[in-house]
Design an enzyme around this catalytic site. Sequence first.
Site: not given
Length: 574
Positions: A513-515
């Site tokens: 979840f590190h876009e």
Amino acid sequence: MFTKQHHPLAAGDIVNALEAALYRGKIGRRRFMQLALAAGASLSAVRAMAQEGGDAAITQLYNAQALKDSYDAIVVGSGTSGAVVAARLAEAGAQVLVLEAGETDQVEAVLNPAMWPTNLRSERDWGHTADPADSVNGRSLILPMGKVVGGGSSVNVQIWARGHKSDFDMWAAEAGDDAWNYDSVLEIYKRIEDWQGAPDAARRGTGGKVWVEQVQNPCPIAPAMLDACESVGIKAYADMNGEMMEGDGGAALANVRIKDGRRVNIAQTYLYPVLRQGNVTLLTGAHVTRLTLEGTRVTGVDFVKDGAAHSVSAGRVVLSAGAINTPKILMLSGIGPKAELDRINVETVVDRPGVGQGFQDHVLVAGCIWEYNEPQAPRNSLAEATYFWKSSPDLDSPDTQPFQIEVPYATEVTGPQFNPPAAAWTISPGLVRPKSRGRVYLTSNDPMAMAKVDAQFLSHEDDLTAVIRSIEKCREIGNSAPLSDFVKREVMPGALSADEMRDFAKNAAGTYFHESCTCKMGQDDMSVVDANLNVYGVEGLTIADASIMPRVTTGNTMAPCVIIGERAGDILTA
């Protein structure tokens, strides 16, 4: 699957939560005083907090009901970078409007560190999903992003990972500006941190506003994992953000943004202290639809709140909407690849081919799982030990970051396939230097339609190779002697053939979840912002969020996003 964990609140913790609720107008001044006194706070302290918090709530209520036609600056998004730059502007005396599409962060799912998984796919998550991809066996990976005050710092795992030295030196080279290099960024970290761990005057700061501590009272399996890492040649360190991230990597307990057993999001650190000032307004439930422009100068934004359309002007707009929604807003406003804009019938104002391109995210494999001999209760945010390591010795810096997770963690495919028991734990292999690149694109010019993400996870063969090597290293660690007291059996994946392991990696792949990286900083034709975070070809517009990363940092991205906000603050207030 993650499980909930509840922690009893200390007296100071209760007062902190009450004070935050007061600042947001969730409770009144009198009720705050009653509850805070009952929790054990002194009368003098309660009176002072009630005065300041009550003033903040009244100021915000008034400001929201009396929106100005124009502000010095509008910040779109109150997330990790947005909260920082908004506070920096407000502290400098600017009239600032902060527009947040989500709602309050004063809910138990945000405040309780162990409840963070319950935010995923809730009203505090934008709900993005990547397009199905053959590279992950046709699966559609979820892409949670915070839709709440504090953004990702309110819904993710509270890990403070600064990034590797080589990350920022690479950024500086791409930007052509040494203000982004490791030595420069290290000075910002030292200035802002209030580090509670082992002293390191050369690398860590104390007395700053950003509370950072090492996980407190960790589950016994976490230090055992560090011993297991050392048994296979991975050195253990006292601090995951010190010397360890200037060289080949190592293993350590996590740095976290947890204080007195509660999450400390970035909004609480930066934004709340300025809310009582009359020059800053935080407006929640405000969905920005487009930028307003005169020629190529941005003059403000259009947004919708409670079904009503609004238009507000500003001398400067700062987009901090995240790596999916920032390029979306740009494209809806006519700033982006002309061919893409033509396809959705948006008139091109500035042709910037890099907008929405270069999407990156860390891959997190779910996971390598062992059944406990004797069940252990998870602590802190369920994940307390990690290591950074090279998947190949010829690399110049670590490209993998597995995390130990103190509950079983599997995907929609591997869960039913291996059926892990509830009393189990995980080491999740992680890839933090992906070579695969995706894109964010739009299917219509409807501002309420979700942007689409063609993420292309594991599409580069080197990424799949690195993930498989990380799985093998995690199995070696999990099956080593220092962890044997915690192992009844290995649940998944076990020993597999080469083809079976490739298939497992694709079925187990998820995301950290590190876009990031969809409006990258740089000097080439695909760059969107320059070294000062100004959008090429556009006046009056700054981008400050993970989308500007030329390459995603090595590790969790909250801390680097604070750096981006601080750099924007330095630039805009110079």
